[in-house]
Design a protein around this motif. Structure first.
Motif, mmCIF file in Angstrom:
data_model
loop_
_atom_site.group_PDB
_atom_site.id
_atom_site.type_symbol
_atom_site.label_atom_id
_atom_site.label_comp_id
_atom_site.label_asym_id
_atom_site.label_seq_id
_atom_site.Cartn_x
_atom_site.Cartn_y
_atom_site.Cartn_z
ATOM 1 N N HIS A 1 -9.440 1.696 10.223
ATOM 2 C CA HIS A 1 -8.353 2.176 9.366
ATOM 3 C C HIS A 1 -8.810 2.255 7.900
ATOM 4 C CE1 HIS A 1 -4.175 2.861 8.130
ATOM 5 N NE2 HIS A 1 -4.390 1.998 7.156
ATOM 6 N N GLU B 1 0.841 -1.198 0.000
ATOM 7 C CA GLU B 1 0.000 0.000 0.000
ATOM 8 C C GLU B 1 0.882 1.256 0.000
ATOM 9 O OE1 GLU B 1 -4.133 0.028 2.137
ATOM 10 O OE2 GLU B 1 -2.719 1.052 3.441
ATOM 11 N N HIS C 1 0.543 2.576 10.124
ATOM 12 C CA HIS C 1 0.915 1.198 9.786
ATOM 13 C C HIS C 1 2.009 0.692 10.728
ATOM 14 C CE1 HIS C 1 -0.467 1.377 5.274
ATOM 15 N NE2 HIS C 1 -1.472 1.316 6.119
ATOM 16 N N HIS D 1 0.151 8.216 7.215
ATOM 17 C CA HIS D 1 -0.407 6.890 6.978
ATOM 18 C C HIS D 1 0.622 5.806 7.363
ATOM 19 C CE1 HIS D 1 -3.459 4.643 4.288
ATOM 20 N NE2 HIS D 1 -2.866 3.786 5.073
ATOM 21 N N ASP E 1 -7.631 4.540 4.785
ATOM 22 C CA ASP E 1 -7.455 4.013 3.428
ATOM 23 C C ASP E 1 -8.462 4.658 2.458
ATOM 24 O OD1 ASP E 1 -5.389 2.447 4.312
ATOM 25 O OD2 ASP E 1 -6.474 0.551 4.224
#
Ligand SMILES: [Fe+2]
Ligand SMILES: [Fe+2]
Length: 137
Positions: free
Chosen positions: A117, A62, A81, A77, A122
């Protein structure tokens, strides 16, 4: 009964990402089911490791995709993660040391985390890709 179910509402508009999220959901469901059945520690440990490996793999794919399109929200982001990966690593380590009470909590925690998330973080890049007229598969 599955702990988490995929639905179209969770789509981010990128086919490969949706597929990876679906796999994550089914790994979480497998872990949950194994715990419900009181499966042996080795089996649960194996599922935890598979989940951790797939999570890492998904996050890096991603992030690579978002780097390619120069997504401005990528640094924040990436931190989310990293934080989650760290938490799962901690769970895996504690389980390996014999703490058997954790996996059920982990399955619940992960399913909540993943849904939140996807919906909040996302899908934000999904909308951004759309606004930019970028088609990523
Ligand atoms: Fe993400
Ligand atoms: Fe994701």
């Amino acid at each position: 009964m599955a702990l988490v179910e995929w639905s179209d509402k969770l789509s981010v508009g990128v086919i490969s990402v949706d597929e990876q999220h679906t796999v994550l959901f089914s790994l979480i469901n497998d872990l949950h089911a194994a715990m419900m059945k009181g499966q042996a520690r080795a089996i649960v440990g194996e599922l935890l490791n598979r989940l951790l490996a797939y999570t890492r793999n998904h996050f890096s794919q991603e992030e690579a995709m978002l780097e390619k399109v120069r997504y401005p929200g990528l640094p924040a982001h990436r931190l989310l993660h990293r934080d989650l990966t760290q938490k799962v690593e901690d769970y895996v380590a504690r389980h390996a040391k014999g703490d058997l009470t954790l996996s059920m909590q982990l399955a619940d925690f992960l399913s909540d985390w993943l849904k939140t998330h996807i919906l909040n973080t996302d899908q934000t890049y999904g909308r951004w890709l759309k606004e930019q007229g970028l088609k990523v598969n």
